[in-house]
Design an enzyme around this catalytic site. Structure first.
Site, PDB file in Angstrom:
ATOM      1  CG  HIS A 135      -0.421   2.746   4.606  1.00 22.05           C
ATOM      2  ND1 HIS A 135      -1.335   1.724   4.449  1.00 22.05           N
ATOM      3  CD2 HIS A 135       0.206   2.514   5.783  1.00 22.05           C
ATOM      4  CE1 HIS A 135      -1.240   0.898   5.472  1.00 22.05           C
ATOM      5  NE2 HIS A 135      -0.315   1.357   6.313  1.00 22.05           N
ATOM      6  CB  CYS A 190      -0.952   0.013   1.197  1.00 20.03           C
ATOM      7  SG  CYS A 190      -2.216  -1.274   1.143  1.00 20.03           S
TER       8      CYS A 190
END
Length: 481
Positions: free
Chosen positions: A127, A73
């Site tokens: 993130h 991510c």
């Protein structure tokens, strides 16, 4: 301090100089989806129920050879928003903020702000977690995040499992609830509010980034989306072992999935568990698709579509039991290939179609800048692919590059139309180990059943020349912390 001050003054000057023409620029709606592989009807998945993304594809350019820059991510999202690859930043983990690698980077949101845009973000764009967080400078107003619970049923929270200080619950959930009960439904509702407000600011174009979490684990979705699928008809993996001859460390042990309370901590999964997870992934994908539809329907209702660039981007793929693997965290096709659809107003050119041009995540920043008539961003790794979108060029790249680190190694992958070469290079400063190679031929072996590196030295040698076109990867900043 002096450098930062000068940077701020230049940024403000650029901002003031761009305001006069801002009202004439197209809006940008950037839709980011977590853990979404091309399990979509428009990408040829006959099982997937994704009518809203399929409809977007019919109005845009669907890239069939799009790849992330790292299949996890945070680095993938850093690449999106900064235009810098993980190996340029030296950031390959979840917890290190991109500003530690590039403190003065001008993000895509900042770049659009400098051209007079109002930049807003909601849901998962950067993130958040593992010690990492958002970037306030990217947005004109504070980033918005949903507050709703991830689970709706008490049974889902039974028998929790604690690992590395985090508590996890069931890997799936199906509940008779409305869409807004889960966070992605709330994010769609907030996006609709933002679009309504933006429609009233006729002199200010918008850059709105909307981040949906599903189909990221846990695979939770309202019951109606589970009922879209007959579990007995779901596609099950046909290749269930790692590629023959691949380095043992190249595969993932899917530790992310094993953190969940109803998943064994070691060993293979039972067939029933595999089917339940695949069912959950498809259900969560359909749930996310419905939220995308709500946002796009509002864009149409407000008569904004004809002056808005719409992008749907998946941050990386996901292993659904193929090669005996789950989650992302590899350099293989299932983890690295992403869905990417860009719909542009008719005035900007480009007929809806499928493109096989190679494109990587870092290309989005310069491409969207060009489509919006903004100056090209400076010092980014990506290239402007607007010529592919408007039909002037069939393709601009002869390869893309992505990476994944392992202990004492970093795997740099070159993907061409036909091949992927992975060079697993030692990161040891003393007594470095020899480089290991993986080679896959997607014409002869599309499912990556066998590493051909030892039998195809000429191809390996040719693809290694692409690696020499790129700087050596920076050491991990995290390892220095």
């Amino acid at each position: 301090m002096i450098v930062r001050c000068c940077f701020s003054l230049l940024f403000v000057a650029h901002l003031l100089g761009s305001l006069a023409s801002a009202a004439d620029r197209p809006n940008v709606l950037l839709i980011c989806v977590d853990d979404l592989k091309p399990t979509l009807g428009c990408y040829g998945d006959s099982i997937a129920q994704t009518p809203h993304i399929d409809a977007l594809s019919k109005r845009g350019i669907q890239f069939n050879a799009a790849y992330c820059n790292q299949a996890v991510c945070a680095p993938s999202r850093n690449a999106l928003m900064t235009g810098l690859r993980p190996q340029t930043l030296g950031i390959y983990d979840l917890g290190t903020n991109f500003r530690k690698g590039a403190p003065d980077a001008i993000t895509m949101g900042q770049h659009f702000q400098a051209a007079g845009y109002r930049a807003e973000g909601m849901g998962k764009i950067y993130h958040r977690g593992h010690g990492n967080g958002d970037d306030a400078a990217t947005w004109s107003v504070a980033h918005w995040n949903p507050k709703g619970p991830g689970y709706q049923l008490k049974s889902s929270r039974a028998n929790p499992k604690t690992s590395k200080g985090k508590t996890r619950y069931a890997a799936t959930e199906r509940a008779e609830v409305d869409d807004d009960a889960y966070p992605d439904g709330q994010t769609a509702g907030e996006a609709i509010k933002r679009l309504k407000a933006a429609a009233g600011r006729t002199d200010t174009p918008f850059f709105i980034a909307v981040g949906f979490v599903k189909p990221h684990l846990p695979f939770v979705a309202p019951e109606k989306y589970w009922k879209l699928y007959d579990a007995a008809e779901l596609p099950m993996p046909t290749v269930t072992s790692a590629p023959k001859g691949a380095p043992s460390y190249a595969k993932t042990n899917f530790g992310e999935l094993r953190n969940y309370s109803d998943i064994p901590s070691k060993g293979s999964l039972k067939p029933a568990t595999e089917r339940e997870l695949i069912h959950g992934y498809y259900a969560a994908t359909s749930y996310m698709d419905a939220q995308v539809g709500r946002v796009l329907n509002e864009l149409d209702r407000l008569d904004l579509r004809d002056n808005t660039i719409v992008v749907l981007w998946g941050d990386h793929g996901w292993h659904l039991g193929d090669h005996g693997m789950w989650c992302k965290h590899t350099n293989y096709e299932q983890a690295a290939r992403i869905p990417l659809i860009i719909s542009v107003p008719k005035a900007l050119g480009g007929k809806p179609r499928h493109s096989h041009a190679l494109i990587e995540t870092v290309d989005l920043y310069p491409t969207l800048s060009a489509l919006a008539g903004l100056p090209a961003p400076e010092a980014v790794d990506g290239i402007d692919q607007s010529a592919v979108i408007n039909g002037e060029q069939d393709s601009l790249r002869d390869h893309v590059i992505h990476v994944y680190p392992r202990s004492n190694r970093i795997g740099r992958a070159i993907r061409t139309d036909r091949y992927r070469l992975v060079a697993w290079e030692s990161t040891k400063k003393r007594n470095p180990e020899p480089t290991d190679y993986e080679l896959y031929d997607y014409e002869a072996d599309p499912l990556e059943t066998r590493n051909l590196a030892g039998d195809s030295e000429d191809v390996v040698r040719e693809l290694r020349t692409f690696l020499t076109q790129h700087p050596a990867p920076k050491p991990s900043i995290a390892s220095k912390n």
